[in-house]
Design a protein around this motif. Structure first.
Motif, PDB file in Angstrom:
ATOM      1  N   THR A 115       2.153  -2.263   3.706  1.00  0.00           N
ATOM      2  CA  THR A 115       0.818  -1.657   3.708  1.00  0.00           C
ATOM      3  C   THR A 115      -0.053  -2.302   2.640  1.00  0.00           C
ATOM      4  O   THR A 115      -1.224  -2.628   2.877  1.00  0.00           O
ATOM      5  N   ARG A 116       0.519  -2.487   1.460  1.00  0.00           N
ATOM      6  CA  ARG A 116      -0.250  -3.124   0.376  1.00  0.00           C
ATOM      7  C   ARG A 116      -0.660  -4.546   0.765  1.00  0.00           C
ATOM      8  O   ARG A 116      -1.816  -4.954   0.556  1.00  0.00           O
ATOM      9  N   ILE A 119      -3.666  -4.813   3.307  1.00  0.00           N
ATOM     10  CA  ILE A 119      -4.994  -4.283   2.988  1.00  0.00           C
ATOM     11  C   ILE A 119      -6.109  -5.327   3.111  1.00  0.00           C
ATOM     12  O   ILE A 119      -7.162  -5.038   3.717  1.00  0.00           O
ATOM     13  N   LEU A 122      -6.767  -5.607   6.751  1.00  0.00           N
ATOM     14  CA  LEU A 122      -7.306  -4.342   7.266  1.00  0.00           C
ATOM     15  C   LEU A 122      -8.774  -4.194   6.895  1.00  0.00           C
ATOM     16  O   LEU A 122      -9.571  -3.655   7.676  1.00  0.00           O
ATOM     17  N   GLN A 123      -9.145  -4.670   5.733  1.00  0.00           N
ATOM     18  CA  GLN A 123     -10.535  -4.542   5.288  1.00  0.00           C
ATOM     19  C   GLN A 123     -11.487  -5.419   6.090  1.00  0.00           C
ATOM     20  O   GLN A 123     -12.703  -5.239   6.021  1.00  0.00           O
ATOM     21  N   ILE A 162      -1.775   7.656  -0.390  1.00  0.00           N
ATOM     22  CA  ILE A 162      -2.490   6.445   0.009  1.00  0.00           C
ATOM     23  C   ILE A 162      -3.639   6.784   0.947  1.00  0.00           C
ATOM     24  O   ILE A 162      -4.729   6.202   0.872  1.00  0.00           O
ATOM     25  N   LEU A 166      -7.326   5.532   0.252  1.00  0.00           N
ATOM     26  CA  LEU A 166      -7.960   4.497   1.060  1.00  0.00           C
ATOM     27  C   LEU A 166      -9.075   5.016   1.970  1.00  0.00           C
ATOM     28  O   LEU A 166      -9.851   4.214   2.492  1.00  0.00           O
ATOM     29  N   LYS A 169     -12.289   3.835   1.129  1.00  0.00           N
ATOM     30  CA  LYS A 169     -12.413   2.380   1.216  1.00  0.00           C
ATOM     31  C   LYS A 169     -12.415   1.901   2.664  1.00  0.00           C
ATOM     32  O   LYS A 169     -12.226   0.716   2.941  1.00  0.00           O
ATOM     33  N   ILE A 171     -10.330   2.740   5.250  1.00  0.00           N
ATOM     34  CA  ILE A 171      -9.055   2.621   5.965  1.00  0.00           C
ATOM     35  C   ILE A 171      -8.485   4.018   6.183  1.00  0.00           C
ATOM     36  O   ILE A 171      -8.230   4.746   5.225  1.00  0.00           O
TER      37      ILE A 171
END
Length: 282
Positions: A115-116, A119, A122-123, A162, A166, A169, A171
């Motif tokens: 997941t990290r 990111i 995903l952004q 999380i 997120l 942000k 997500i």
């Protein structure tokens, strides 16, 4: 839709059910699993919209290579589905340290690391989402599977945290909390005399979990449970943790009967047989 989806555990029972439904929606899938041959077969069935990527999730360099491949081929990730998990049926006092660390790495550490790493990609999405298959075992402790329980308790808490972090942000993060599901992993656990609490009710089907994933994508939230009744029973029991020794004894009696019925159903379906008084998978 043409959305880009990365899904781990894609060659497993729940993973395949999720992939089948996502393909029907016209999504482009990156299938991740450690079993390369089985993964290739799944990708072939799904067609050209599916890209297989065999990887050991505990190898963080492999996860980085996965992100590089996705960036080169697709340029972004719209949906990350953390689905891979294992369980080991073995008493805690006889388990090796290596097996404990291995299960925690796959069930807890790898989805957090992935997941990290995802990111940045995903952004780049206009509607980024992360969906994680946790477990009802992330709410209720299972005496026969303490490491599985530990990993799922931790994963649930991490994904809730999380998700809160997120959301601001851009997500959306949510988790699915399935109870026992009809998969090869559950069949093996039943044969090995695993957690009887899972069999208080008949197992649900992988498609039931997949339907909840689709619902999570359509109506994002922090958590969804395919079997709401089991979720409420588990949550209610955990309001009084000091009563767990007594309540688990009651649940276990019901579960042991359910497990026996399940084993017999495996025999009736030709999936298992009795050998010298013990059940074995065919």
């Amino acid at each position: 839709m043409n959305e880009v989806v990365v899904i781990t555990g894609a060659a497993g029972g729940i993973g395949q059910a999720i992939c089948a439904k996502l393909i029907q929606r016209g999504m482009r899938l990156v299938l991740v699993d450690i079993h390369a041959e089985r993964l290739a077969q799944v990708a072939a069935r799904l067609g050209e919209q599916a890209t297989p990527f065999a990887a050991d999730l505990t190898d963080h360099s492999a996860l980085q290579r996965l992100m590089e491949m996705v960036a080169d081929k697709f340029g972004r990730i719209d949906i990350l589905i953390n689905n891979a998990a294992i369980t080991t049926v073995e008493p805690f006092d006889t388990r090796s340290v290596e097996s404990i660390v291995g299960e925690l790495n796959i069930n807890l550490i790898s989805p957090l690391v992935l997941t990290r790493l995802a990111i940045p990609l995903l952004q780049r999405s206009a509607d980024a989402r992360v969906v994680t298959t946790v477990s009802i075992g992330g709410i209720f402790p299972m005496p026969e599977s303490p490491i599985y329980s530990a990993s799922k308790f931790g994963l649930r808490g991490a994904m809730l945290s999380i998700g809160l972090d997120l959301a601001a942000k851009g997500i959306k993060v949510g988790s699915i909390l399935p109870a026992a599901t009809e998969t090869p992993m559950l069949q093996k656990e039943a044969i090995d005399g695993g957690n009887a609490l899972q069999f208080m009710d008949p197992p649900q089907q992988p498609e039931d979990v997949a339907d909840q994933v689709l619902l999570m994508l359509d109506k994002p939230c922090l958590e969804r449970t395919p079997k709401a009744s089991e979720s409420w029973i588990s949550r209610l029991a955990m309001l009084f943790p000091n009563l767990l020794p007594r309540s688990i004894r009651l649940f276990k009696k019901r579960g042991e009967k359910g497990m026996q019925r399940y084993l017999e159903s495996l025999g009736e379906r030709g999936l298992a047989q009795r050998v010298d008084g013990r059940w074995e998978l065919k």
